[in-house]
Design a protein around this motif. Structure first.
Motif, PDB file in Angstrom:
ATOM      1  N   GLU A   1       0.839  -1.185   0.000  1.00 62.75           N
ATOM      2  CA  GLU A   1       0.000   0.000   0.000  1.00 62.75           C
ATOM      3  C   GLU A   1       0.878   1.240   0.000  1.00 62.75           C
ATOM      4  N   MET A   2       0.370   2.275  -0.654  1.00 56.50           N
ATOM      5  CA  MET A   2       1.081   3.553  -0.706  1.00 56.50           C
ATOM      6  C   MET A   2       0.232   4.608  -0.025  1.00 56.50           C
TER       7      MET A   2
ATOM      8  N   PHE B   1       5.598   4.240   0.459  1.00 60.93           N
ATOM      9  CA  PHE B   1       4.990   2.960   0.800  1.00 60.93           C
ATOM     10  C   PHE B   1       4.714   2.926   2.297  1.00 60.93           C
ATOM     11  N   HIS B   2       3.645   2.235   2.700  1.00 60.44           N
ATOM     12  CA  HIS B   2       3.398   2.011   4.124  1.00 60.44           C
ATOM     13  C   HIS B   2       4.468   1.055   4.641  1.00 60.44           C
ATOM     14  N   GLY B   3       4.854   1.204   5.888  1.00 56.41           N
ATOM     15  CA  GLY B   3       5.776   0.260   6.495  1.00 56.41           C
ATOM     16  C   GLY B   3       7.053   0.894   6.997  1.00 56.41           C
ATOM     17  N   ALA B   4       7.973   0.046   7.402  1.00 50.21           N
ATOM     18  CA  ALA B   4       9.216   0.486   8.037  1.00 50.21           C
ATOM     19  C   ALA B   4      10.196   1.124   7.061  1.00 50.21           C
ATOM     20  N   ASP B   5      10.036   0.876   5.765  1.00 50.56           N
ATOM     21  CA  ASP B   5      10.962   1.417   4.760  1.00 50.56           C
ATOM     22  C   ASP B   5      10.138   2.130   3.677  1.00 50.56           C
ATOM     23  N   PRO B   6       9.514   3.270   4.034  1.00 55.04           N
ATOM     24  CA  PRO B   6       8.559   3.901   3.123  1.00 55.04           C
ATOM     25  C   PRO B   6       9.135   4.357   1.788  1.00 55.04           C
ATOM     26  N   TYR B   7      10.419   4.644   1.751  1.00 55.45           N
ATOM     27  CA  TYR B   7      11.031   5.095   0.494  1.00 55.45           C
ATOM     28  C   TYR B   7      11.851   3.996  -0.158  1.00 55.45           C
TER      29      TYR B   7
END
Length: 184
Positions: A36-37, A84-90
């Protein structure tokens, strides 16, 4: 796909066709990758742009933009930055292929992907309408964001305002501010 509340709010500050395109890109990315973004920035004030522009020039840090205040499509609801959703969005540790796919999907929707810029900005996408930035800036000066959007509607052959959300409720926060004489 369900968008988070911040993304839903930021979509309101985008020109309606661009908002539809951004939602479509986010949905396609989810379908293709399962990820998901979210929108990290849509409308940007002139003050924010001045701050970003100063970085790496008169403030510490690396240069993050080449656009001076007034010369970014973010000011006019015509650009968005996503992550992006999460721990590493880029996706600094993730596969580059995700950003390449993002660029391919965005370009297929007639959007301009920042990853293709000479000064790459992979999270950035912007509208590609047949109106030069100089005219966008001039239309903003004459009629604010509604003036810019009306011009785009006219150029695209869309009845002016027919697809806008309740712009009256958001017109004040939609104003990116005022340019100095030097920035005009």
């Amino acid at each position: 796909m369900i968008f988070d509340s911040t993304t839903r709010t930021r979509l309101l500050f985008l020109y309606p066709k661009l908002a539809e395109d951004v939602q479509w890109v986010m949905t396609r990315m989810h379908e293709e990758t399962g990820l998901e973004m979210r929108i990290t920035e849509s409308l940007r004030t002139f003050a924010q742009q001045r701050h970003y522009y100063a970085q790496g020039r008169t403030r510490d840090g690396k240069i993050v933009t080449r656009a001076r205040a007034g010369w970014s499509l973010h000011h006019y609801g015509l650009a968005a930055d996503l992550a992006f959703h999460g721990a590493d969005p880029y996706m600094l540790r993730g596969p580059v292929a995700y950003w390449e796919l993002f660029g391919k999907i965005s370009s297929g929707r007639a959007l301009r992907w920042g990853g293709s810029f000479s000064f790459a900005d992979k999270p950035h996408i912007e509208a590609r309408y047949p109106i030069p930035l100089e005219r966008v800036v001039a239309e903003y000066g004459a009629g604010g964001t509604p003036g810019v959007w009306a011009t785009i509607d006219e150029v695209l052959g869309i009845p002016v305002g027919s697809r806008w959300h309740n712009i009256g409720a958001t017109a004040r926060p939609m104003s990116p501010g005022t340019l100095t004489e030097e920035e005009k």
